[in-house]
Write an enzyme that holds these catalytic residues in place. Sequence first.
Site, PDB file in Angstrom:
ATOM      1  CB  CYS A 193       5.743 -11.580   1.409  1.00 48.19           C
ATOM      2  SG  CYS A 193       4.635 -12.879   0.794  1.00 48.19           S
ATOM      3  CG  ASN A 223       0.166 -12.556   0.913  1.00 47.86           C
ATOM      4  OD1 ASN A 223       0.853 -11.782   0.254  1.00 47.86           O
ATOM      5  ND2 ASN A 223       0.691 -13.404   1.785  1.00 47.86           N
ATOM      6  CG  HIS A 251       3.393  -8.772   3.484  1.00 42.79           C
ATOM      7  ND1 HIS A 251       2.904  -8.707   2.200  1.00 42.79           N
ATOM      8  CD2 HIS A 251       3.381 -10.093   3.833  1.00 42.79           C
ATOM      9  CE1 HIS A 251       2.614  -9.932   1.778  1.00 42.79           C
ATOM     10  NE2 HIS A 251       2.893 -10.778   2.751  1.00 42.79           N
TER      11      HIS A 251
END
Length: 323
Positions: free
Chosen positions: A114, A280, A250
């Site tokens: 990520c 996500n 993020h």
Amino acid sequence: MPLRSVILGCGAYLPARVLTNEDLTRIVETSDEWIVERTGIKSRHIAADGENTSDLAEAAARAALAHAGVAAEEVDLIVLATATPDQTFPATATKVQARLGITRGAAFDVQAVCSGFVYALAIADNFIKAGQARTALVIGAETFSRILDWTDRTTCVLFGDGAGAVVLRAEEGEGTADRGILSTHLHSDGRHHDLLYVDGGPSTTQTVGHLRMKGQEVFKHAVVNLAHVVEEALAANGLSPADISWLVPHQANRRIIESTARKLKLDGSRVVLTVDHHGNTSAASIPLALCEAVHDGRVQRGDIVLLEAMGGGFTWGAALVRW
């Protein structure tokens, strides 16, 4: 005057298929209320059969080049962040390079999950500052739907597929007043690799494996690590949270994002939030969110934009940009 990386344009691509929380109730034991309360996610995009990470990356790259007004042949560096490459090798970046008709410069992948886009941005920025590249494509692209255990409701509800990209160009600049990437800050701590990982790989199981996560532990580390790296980025530039025009985090979880904003005393209206409709998307989440805020007019020329992320490893980082 020293060289600096200026973001000339950005592009995004999301697969056509949208998977809603209601759809997920027919796959695993869950509910819209349960997912929204814990994550803020309402829907996510899922790549079609035969639609690979390189396809998403190529589409985002073409959109970024068009937005920047830059021809593909001007690009002399491609850094692609992904944890879900088309193949173990060659690098997915080289596939994108070939499809864009680029035959010079370097193209390679970066794997920091990520945090991948921030890592890729830092690498490209340093290539440019060192004079080793002039025009760079930085891409975050993922097909996380391919590594999810669709029987595990604690993870399969969280992730989606997509890609985002930016075009960097070397320009002269210094200080915080000039446009461009002001600084990047990267960290990792491998002691926590078993809190967020995939249980497969070519040298261990010879399989792709599935994503596994200890969510509460990841949350605790994320809140602390992100606050520290944001403070580090601001201090390095002599800035305070009040100077931030936009926080583009993020998009992991609404609670993590809101916690980071509170620590910075940032009003929610200055936080770009897309987790509700993207989920996500790992390395793609920051460029997807950034691109949305640029194209809808929120991010304006001269704004100070703070990017931050944490991912498996653990890896985490931040970048401060004068738009």
